[in-house]
Write a protein that holds these residues in place. Structure first.
Motif, PDB file in Angstrom:
ATOM      1  N   THR A 241    -108.509  58.798 -31.026  1.00  0.00           N
ATOM      2  CA  THR A 241    -108.311  60.155 -31.533  1.00  0.00           C
ATOM      3  C   THR A 241    -109.089  60.323 -32.831  1.00  0.00           C
ATOM      4  O   THR A 241    -109.060  59.440 -33.692  1.00  0.00           O
ATOM      5  N   VAL A 242    -109.769  61.470 -32.951  1.00  0.00           N
ATOM      6  CA  VAL A 242    -110.605  61.717 -34.117  1.00  0.00           C
ATOM      7  C   VAL A 242    -110.122  62.989 -34.810  1.00  0.00           C
ATOM      8  O   VAL A 242    -110.167  64.067 -34.213  1.00  0.00           O
ATOM      9  N   PRO A 243    -109.633  62.928 -36.051  1.00  0.00           N
ATOM     10  CA  PRO A 243    -109.276  64.147 -36.780  1.00  0.00           C
ATOM     11  C   PRO A 243    -110.529  64.852 -37.299  1.00  0.00           C
ATOM     12  O   PRO A 243    -111.527  64.209 -37.642  1.00  0.00           O
ATOM     13  N   TYR A 244    -110.446  66.176 -37.363  1.00  0.00           N
ATOM     14  CA  TYR A 244    -111.608  66.974 -37.782  1.00  0.00           C
ATOM     15  C   TYR A 244    -111.094  68.125 -38.647  1.00  0.00           C
ATOM     16  O   TYR A 244    -110.076  68.757 -38.323  1.00  0.00           O
ATOM     17  N   SER A 245    -111.770  68.390 -39.742  1.00  0.00           N
ATOM     18  CA  SER A 245    -111.412  69.496 -40.632  1.00  0.00           C
ATOM     19  C   SER A 245    -112.549  70.502 -40.664  1.00  0.00           C
ATOM     20  O   SER A 245    -113.723  70.130 -40.673  1.00  0.00           O
ATOM     21  N   LEU A 246    -112.173  71.785 -40.696  1.00  0.00           N
ATOM     22  CA  LEU A 246    -113.170  72.855 -40.646  1.00  0.00           C
ATOM     23  C   LEU A 246    -112.760  73.963 -41.609  1.00  0.00           C
ATOM     24  O   LEU A 246    -111.697  74.565 -41.437  1.00  0.00           O
ATOM     25  N   PRO A 247    -113.580  74.253 -42.625  1.00  0.00           N
ATOM     26  CA  PRO A 247    -113.298  75.406 -43.479  1.00  0.00           C
ATOM     27  C   PRO A 247    -113.957  76.679 -42.910  1.00  0.00           C
ATOM     28  O   PRO A 247    -115.116  76.652 -42.498  1.00  0.00           O
ATOM     29  N   ILE A 248    -113.190  77.763 -42.830  1.00  0.00           N
ATOM     30  CA  ILE A 248    -113.699  79.053 -42.344  1.00  0.00           C
ATOM     31  C   ILE A 248    -113.721  79.997 -43.554  1.00  0.00           C
ATOM     32  O   ILE A 248    -112.663  80.317 -44.119  1.00  0.00           O
ATOM     33  N   VAL A 249    -114.908  80.427 -43.933  1.00  0.00           N
ATOM     34  CA  VAL A 249    -115.065  81.292 -45.096  1.00  0.00           C
ATOM     35  C   VAL A 249    -115.813  82.547 -44.687  1.00  0.00           C
ATOM     36  O   VAL A 249    -116.846  82.481 -44.002  1.00  0.00           O
ATOM     37  N   PHE A 250    -115.278  83.693 -45.084  1.00  0.00           N
ATOM     38  CA  PHE A 250    -115.963  84.961 -44.784  1.00  0.00           C
ATOM     39  C   PHE A 250    -115.617  85.978 -45.865  1.00  0.00           C
ATOM     40  O   PHE A 250    -114.640  85.824 -46.607  1.00  0.00           O
ATOM     41  N   GLN A 251    -116.425  87.028 -45.938  1.00  0.00           N
ATOM     42  CA  GLN A 251    -116.296  88.068 -46.961  1.00  0.00           C
ATOM     43  C   GLN A 251    -115.810  89.337 -46.286  1.00  0.00           C
ATOM     44  O   GLN A 251    -116.356  89.775 -45.286  1.00  0.00           O
TER      45      GLN A 251
ATOM     46  N   GLU B 119    -106.171  56.546 -34.697  1.00  0.00           N
ATOM     47  CA  GLU B 119    -106.991  57.620 -35.247  1.00  0.00           C
ATOM     48  C   GLU B 119    -108.079  57.020 -36.134  1.00  0.00           C
ATOM     49  O   GLU B 119    -107.793  56.170 -36.975  1.00  0.00           O
ATOM     50  N   VAL B 120    -109.308  57.483 -35.914  1.00  0.00           N
ATOM     51  CA  VAL B 120    -110.454  57.027 -36.702  1.00  0.00           C
ATOM     52  C   VAL B 120    -111.102  58.260 -37.327  1.00  0.00           C
ATOM     53  O   VAL B 120    -111.384  59.225 -36.619  1.00  0.00           O
ATOM     54  N   PRO B 121    -111.317  58.278 -38.647  1.00  0.00           N
ATOM     55  CA  PRO B 121    -111.927  59.445 -39.281  1.00  0.00           C
ATOM     56  C   PRO B 121    -113.293  59.765 -38.696  1.00  0.00           C
ATOM     57  O   PRO B 121    -114.043  58.886 -38.257  1.00  0.00           O
ATOM     58  N   PHE B 122    -113.621  61.065 -38.717  1.00  0.00           N
ATOM     59  CA  PHE B 122    -114.875  61.544 -38.142  1.00  0.00           C
ATOM     60  C   PHE B 122    -116.080  60.954 -38.873  1.00  0.00           C
ATOM     61  O   PHE B 122    -117.129  60.723 -38.263  1.00  0.00           O
ATOM     62  N   ALA B 123    -115.939  60.663 -40.184  1.00  0.00           N
ATOM     63  CA  ALA B 123    -117.089  60.210 -40.969  1.00  0.00           C
ATOM     64  C   ALA B 123    -117.463  58.763 -40.682  1.00  0.00           C
ATOM     65  O   ALA B 123    -118.618  58.376 -40.913  1.00  0.00           O
ATOM     66  N   VAL B 124    -116.525  57.943 -40.162  1.00  0.00           N
ATOM     67  CA  VAL B 124    -116.813  56.515 -40.004  1.00  0.00           C
ATOM     68  C   VAL B 124    -116.737  56.053 -38.558  1.00  0.00           C
ATOM     69  O   VAL B 124    -116.892  54.858 -38.300  1.00  0.00           O
ATOM     70  N   ILE B 125    -116.504  56.932 -37.607  1.00  0.00           N
ATOM     71  CA  ILE B 125    -116.368  56.509 -36.222  1.00  0.00           C
ATOM     72  C   ILE B 125    -117.701  56.020 -35.681  1.00  0.00           C
ATOM     73  O   ILE B 125    -118.778  56.529 -36.055  1.00  0.00           O
ATOM     74  N   GLU B 126    -117.644  55.024 -34.816  1.00  0.00           N
ATOM     75  CA  GLU B 126    -118.876  54.444 -34.275  1.00  0.00           C
ATOM     76  C   GLU B 126    -119.570  55.410 -33.322  1.00  0.00           C
ATOM     77  O   GLU B 126    -120.784  55.619 -33.412  1.00  0.00           O
ATOM     78  N   ASN B 127    -118.817  55.985 -32.367  1.00  0.00           N
ATOM     79  CA  ASN B 127    -119.391  56.949 -31.411  1.00  0.00           C
ATOM     80  C   ASN B 127    -118.641  58.265 -31.572  1.00  0.00           C
ATOM     81  O   ASN B 127    -117.459  58.372 -31.219  1.00  0.00           O
ATOM     82  N   VAL B 128    -119.300  59.244 -32.160  1.00  0.00           N
ATOM     83  CA  VAL B 128    -118.681  60.525 -32.459  1.00  0.00           C
ATOM     84  C   VAL B 128    -118.388  61.292 -31.176  1.00  0.00           C
ATOM     85  O   VAL B 128    -119.069  61.099 -30.158  1.00  0.00           O
ATOM     86  N   PRO B 129    -117.331  62.150 -31.159  1.00  0.00           N
ATOM     87  CA  PRO B 129    -117.128  63.007 -29.981  1.00  0.00           C
ATOM     88  C   PRO B 129    -118.356  63.891 -29.727  1.00  0.00           C
ATOM     89  O   PRO B 129    -119.001  64.367 -30.668  1.00  0.00           O
ATOM     90  N   VAL B 130    -118.640  64.084 -28.452  1.00  0.00           N
ATOM     91  CA  VAL B 130    -119.855  64.834 -28.073  1.00  0.00           C
ATOM     92  C   VAL B 130    -119.446  66.232 -27.633  1.00  0.00           C
ATOM     93  O   VAL B 130    -118.686  66.403 -26.662  1.00  0.00           O
ATOM     94  N   PHE B 131    -119.923  67.231 -28.350  1.00  0.00           N
ATOM     95  CA  PHE B 131    -119.669  68.628 -28.006  1.00  0.00           C
ATOM     96  C   PHE B 131    -120.590  69.023 -26.849  1.00  0.00           C
ATOM     97  O   PHE B 131    -121.731  68.546 -26.770  1.00  0.00           O
ATOM     98  N   PRO B 132    -120.128  69.869 -25.932  1.00  0.00           N
ATOM     99  CA  PRO B 132    -121.020  70.303 -24.840  1.00  0.00           C
ATOM    100  C   PRO B 132    -122.309  70.906 -25.376  1.00  0.00           C
ATOM    101  O   PRO B 132    -122.288  71.803 -26.219  1.00  0.00           O
TER     102      PRO B 132
END
Length: 241
Positions: free
Chosen positions: A228-238, A123-136
């Protein structure tokens, strides 16, 4: 002419006696002159010796350590020692000789198959990976940072469309809601290991459902190898009252 000196008088007759008496007298006077001593009558003051009061030294009190009591005496040996016969028979192990003679047959060894090495899931953190995963939709981005920004934007837009924000009001929640989601993009580009934390279990299930709908991506690479790349996502709504 008649001589006036008495012919019977002989001056040298007692000369030895006179010489001895004179010599003794001379030695006596010489001895007296050598041993003669004189003393001054002047008194000499040697002063007074001032004896200061002795300094009494304070001896510090020391705590005497209590000596531990002597160890108890060893238990007395039993008067009668019973000898128990060993009824278990011990089988002797026969060690066969491993020496090889000329008459020993050589058995052919079949080919041994070597199992494939199991690749570690790195596992390589998303912030330091050489080639980031590519979203469609982010394939045309050139730099790694542009692909990161594009991926974050695409995921945010995807979650904003798929997430049911009315669920919070149905659950009786109000105000600002925050959901922290963590997931992994494995070596094949699929989303796995989804974990969510929210004020209500219903929001956690909804967040896991939406993240599980993310499309398959190109996996991230580190030194040319998919990881493998771990990813964190905060979901905020009112929640609207």
């Amino acid at each position: 002419m008649e001589p006036k000196k008495n012919p019977k008088a002989n001056v040298g007759r007692n000369s030895s006696l006179y010489f001895a008496i004179g010599l003794a007298l001379l030695l006596f006077l010489t001895n007296m002159a050598i041993n003669y001593k004189t003393y001054d009558d002047k008194e000499v003051e040697i002063g007074m010796v001032a004896m200061e009061q002795e300094i009494e030294e304070e001896i510090p009190l020391t705590n005497q350590m209590a000596t531990p009591p002597p160890p108890p005496p060893p238990p007395a040996a039993p008067e009668v020692i019973e000898v128990v016969e060993d009824e278990v028979e011990v089988e002797e192990t026969v060690i066969e000789s491993t020496e090889v003679s000329q008459e020993t047959e050589i058995v052919e060894v079949a080919d041994v198959e070597v199992a494939a090495a199991v690749e570690e899931d790195i596992e390589v953190p998303f912030a330091v990976i050489e080639n980031v995963p590519v979203f469609p939709g982010c394939e045309k981005k050139k730099t790694n940072q542009e692909k990161k920004d594009c991926m974050s934007e695409k995921i945010t837009q995807f979650v904003g469309k798929k997430f049911n924000t009315d669920l919070a009001s149905d659950l009786g929640l109000s105000g600002r809601q925050r959901i922290n989601v963590i997931f992994k993009i494995d070596k094949s580009g699929k989303v796995t290991g989804i974990r969510a934390r929210a004020p209500h279990p219903g929001l956690e299930k909804e967040a896991a459902r939406v993240i599980g709908m993310l499309p398959q991506m190109e996996p991230g690479k580190q030194r040319g190898k998919a990881v493998t790349v771990p990813y964190s996502l905060p979901i905020v709504f009112q929640v609207q009252d």
